[in-house]
Design an enzyme around this catalytic site. Structure first.
Site, short mmCIF file in Angstrom:
data_model
loop_
_atom_site.label_atom_id
_atom_site.label_comp_id
_atom_site.label_asym_id
_atom_site.label_seq_id
_atom_site.Cartn_x
_atom_site.Cartn_y
_atom_site.Cartn_z
N GLY A 128 0.76 -1.24 0.00
CA GLY A 128 0.00 0.00 0.00
C GLY A 128 0.79 1.28 0.00
O GLY A 128 0.21 2.36 -0.15
N GLU A 154 3.58 -7.04 1.43
CA GLU A 154 3.15 -7.21 0.04
C GLU A 154 3.24 -5.91 -0.76
O GLU A 154 2.26 -5.50 -1.39
CB GLU A 154 1.70 -7.71 0.01
CG GLU A 154 1.42 -8.96 0.83
CD GLU A 154 -0.07 -9.26 0.94
OE1 GLU A 154 -0.90 -8.42 0.54
OE2 GLU A 154 -0.40 -10.35 1.44
N PRO A 155 4.39 -5.26 -0.78
CA PRO A 155 4.45 -4.01 -1.56
C PRO A 155 4.47 -4.31 -3.05
O PRO A 155 5.09 -5.27 -3.50
CB PRO A 155 5.78 -3.40 -1.12
CG PRO A 155 6.63 -4.59 -0.81
CD PRO A 155 5.69 -5.63 -0.23
N GLY A 156 3.81 -3.47 -3.82
CA GLY A 156 3.85 -3.60 -5.27
C GLY A 156 4.36 -2.29 -5.87
O GLY A 156 5.48 -2.16 -6.32
N ARG A 157 3.51 -1.28 -5.78
CA ARG A 157 3.80 0.02 -6.40
C ARG A 157 5.13 0.61 -5.94
O ARG A 157 5.88 1.14 -6.75
CB ARG A 157 2.66 0.97 -6.03
CG ARG A 157 2.66 2.25 -6.82
CD ARG A 157 1.63 3.24 -6.25
NE ARG A 157 0.34 2.68 -5.98
CZ ARG A 157 -0.72 2.76 -6.81
NH1 ARG A 157 -0.61 3.37 -7.96
NH2 ARG A 157 -1.87 2.23 -6.46
N ARG A 170 -4.63 4.01 -15.95
CA ARG A 170 -4.75 4.71 -14.66
C ARG A 170 -5.36 6.12 -14.78
O ARG A 170 -6.22 6.46 -13.97
CB ARG A 170 -3.40 4.77 -13.94
CG ARG A 170 -2.79 3.38 -13.68
CD ARG A 170 -1.66 3.42 -12.67
NE ARG A 170 -2.14 3.71 -11.35
CZ ARG A 170 -2.07 4.87 -10.76
NH1 ARG A 170 -1.46 5.86 -11.37
NH2 ARG A 170 -2.59 5.07 -9.58
N TYR A 196 -8.68 6.22 -12.64
CA TYR A 196 -8.55 6.83 -11.31
C TYR A 196 -8.26 8.33 -11.38
O TYR A 196 -7.83 8.90 -10.37
CB TYR A 196 -7.41 6.18 -10.53
CG TYR A 196 -7.35 4.68 -10.57
CD1 TYR A 196 -8.31 3.90 -9.94
CD2 TYR A 196 -6.30 4.03 -11.22
CE1 TYR A 196 -8.24 2.52 -9.96
CE2 TYR A 196 -6.21 2.65 -11.24
CZ TYR A 196 -7.18 1.90 -10.61
OH TYR A 196 -7.11 0.54 -10.64
N CYS A 204 -11.30 6.14 -29.13
CA CYS A 204 -12.48 6.98 -29.31
C CYS A 204 -13.25 7.18 -28.02
O CYS A 204 -14.40 6.74 -27.89
CB CYS A 204 -13.36 6.36 -30.38
SG CYS A 204 -12.45 6.21 -31.92
N TYR A 213 1.05 -1.19 -12.21
CA TYR A 213 -0.32 -1.10 -12.71
C TYR A 213 -0.38 -0.40 -14.06
O TYR A 213 -1.33 0.32 -14.37
CB TYR A 213 -1.23 -0.40 -11.67
CG TYR A 213 -1.12 -1.04 -10.30
CD1 TYR A 213 -1.63 -2.32 -10.08
CD2 TYR A 213 -0.47 -0.41 -9.24
CE1 TYR A 213 -1.52 -2.93 -8.84
CE2 TYR A 213 -0.34 -1.02 -8.01
CZ TYR A 213 -0.87 -2.26 -7.81
OH TYR A 213 -0.75 -2.88 -6.58
#
Ligand code: LLP
Length: 419
Positions: free
Chosen positions: A239, A273-276, A312, A316, A342, A371
């Site tokens: 997170g 569990e880091p991703g970003r 993204r 978001y 389009c 992501y």
């Protein structure tokens, strides 16, 4: 800090000019810096020094095999959320005993795959799922090692679509029910609950919500232990946010301190569990300007990347910094950077101050390593674009372009139509 810097006016990935890669592979393409990935991993691992910690990279952020292998070599495990991600993690060389399996909707087949592989833990998110894990484990003659994901009802103060730790979110078992669920699970013969898991959201830019969530976890551990339940594992999720648009985010060391202060003395094996944080700033999406169009009220740079390549901004309202691959000293002018799809949502930047661009120029959309490629689609029958990994002065295509023919090969006309 990352490894995409200008050298003599040319934006490089480490020591390779991005323009050189563009000539070799065509645009658009994703480019990752191995040095940045490695540095980010080390920064996070260092923040946890002294703790019994395993870093399980969230494969959903970037599942390219070469990226995963880079991390495996540094000692990372994986957090997976599907059988497909589990297959990737194992194929990249991540050891099964460093893999955790999260997600609210694991199928019997996925549970079986996890049990056969012998992963570190399945993070169960509901009572029906616990029952399914027990059933599958029984059929296989195994005992499933499980951590129970709790929902701490803590607001992570992030985008609503990536908040996961509130009661109204679908994730985890409400923390107030965890005690009862674990007590009931004692009767399940083939499930052993060894700990708790928690994950409150993504792109979190202030760390106090982590403290709140981890205090909930600590209090629960105390309650469970008082009741004779052995809790030996904690999975604290991921997170941590990264700056996309100049945000000021505390360093991971502060996160590590919060972990130490809240659950550091519980004697548990910890998973993260880091991703970003690991891959976000390690990637850019390089795109070429197709046209510059002067609309009624504004100028558009129409580029060859689109929302299908990087979702993204459309999904978001995310703001990714966009920079020219060839720097100039010309005064910036306002431009909207848009893709060819389009939909008006196919917009990467609105009224961006950018040195004047012309058709053929290359732009780099930064902080696209997490992501980015993983969320791409073939909408508008567009290709899945290549992924390139750079190390020093070398670059390699780590995923080839997947073109339309591959998809056409999977489509067929039904019997009743002319062929
Ligand atoms: N663990 C679990 C259980 C998760 O659900 C997630 C992300 C992570 C770990 C990794 O979180 P991170 O460290 O990367 O923040 N597509 C969205 C992000 C979705 C995140 C979903 N879960 C975006 O582009 O912002």
């Amino acid at each position: 800090m990352d490894d995409f810097n200008y050298q003599s006016g040319a934006l490089n990935a480490e020591d390779v000019p991005l323009a050189k890669i563009a000539d070799a592979v065509g645009t658009p393409f994703y480019c990752y810096s191995q040095a940045t990935i490695e540095r980010q991993f080390r920064i996070f691992a260092d923040a946890l020094t002294g703790l019994d910690a395993t870093v399980c990279f969230a494969v959903k952020a970037n599942s390219n095999l070469a990226v995963l292998r880079t991390l495996a070599k540094l000692g990372a495990g994986a957090d997976v959320v599907s059988g497909g991600e589990l297959t990737r993690a194992l194929a990249a060389g991540m050891p099964a005993d460093k893999i955790v399996f999260s997600g609210v909707g694991k199928t019997d087949a996925e549970i079986e795959q996890a049990l056969v592989a012998g992963i570190r833990s399945i993070n169960a998110e509901s009572e029906p799922e616990l029952a399914a894990i027990n059933r599958v484990a029984k059929r296989l003659g195994k005992t499933a090692i499980v951590t129970l994901r709790i929902n701490p009802d803590v607001d992570a103060h992030t985008h609503a679509k990536i908040t996961t730790g509130l009661n109204e979110n679908k994730f985890g078992i409400e923390w107030t029910a965890a005690h009862r669920v674990i007590a009931d699970a004692r009767d399940l013969g083939n499930v052993r609950i060894v700990g708790l898991a928690v994950h409150i959201g993504s792109q979190i830019t202030e760390y106090e919500p982590f403290r709140e969530a981890f205090i909930r976890v600590r209090d629960l551990v105390a309650m469970l232990r008082a009741d004779g339940v052995a809790i030996t594992h904690l999975d604290l999720g991921g997170g941590l946010g990264v700056p996309y648009d100049g945000e000021d985010i505390p360093p991971p060391a502060e996160y590590g301190q919060i972990v130490r202060e809240t659950v550091g003395d519980l004697g548990c094996r910890l998973a993260f569990e880091p991703g970003r944080l690991i891959v976000g700033n390690a990637g850019v999406l390089v795109t070429r300007v197709i046209y510059v169009k002067d609309g009624a009220t504004r100028r558009f740079a129409i580029v060859d990347a689109a929302m299908n390549d990087l979702l993204r901004p459309a999904l978001y309202d995310a703001k990714h910094e966009i920079v020219p691959v060839s720097a100039t000293n010309e005064a910036p002018e306002l431009v909207d950077v848009v893709g060819p799809v389009c939909e008006t949502g196919d917009t990467f930047a609105t009224q961006l101050a950018l040195a004047p661009v012309k058709a053929g120029d290359l732009l780099a959309i930064r902080t696209a390593g997490a992501y980015g490629s993983v969320m791409s689609s073939t909408y508008n029958s567009r290709d899945l674009v290549p992924e390139v990994l750079v190390r020093g002065a070398d670059f390699a295509v780590v995923r080839k372009r997947i073109g339309l023919q591959t998809f056409l090969d999977h489509e067929q006309f039904p019997d009743w139509m002319d062929r």
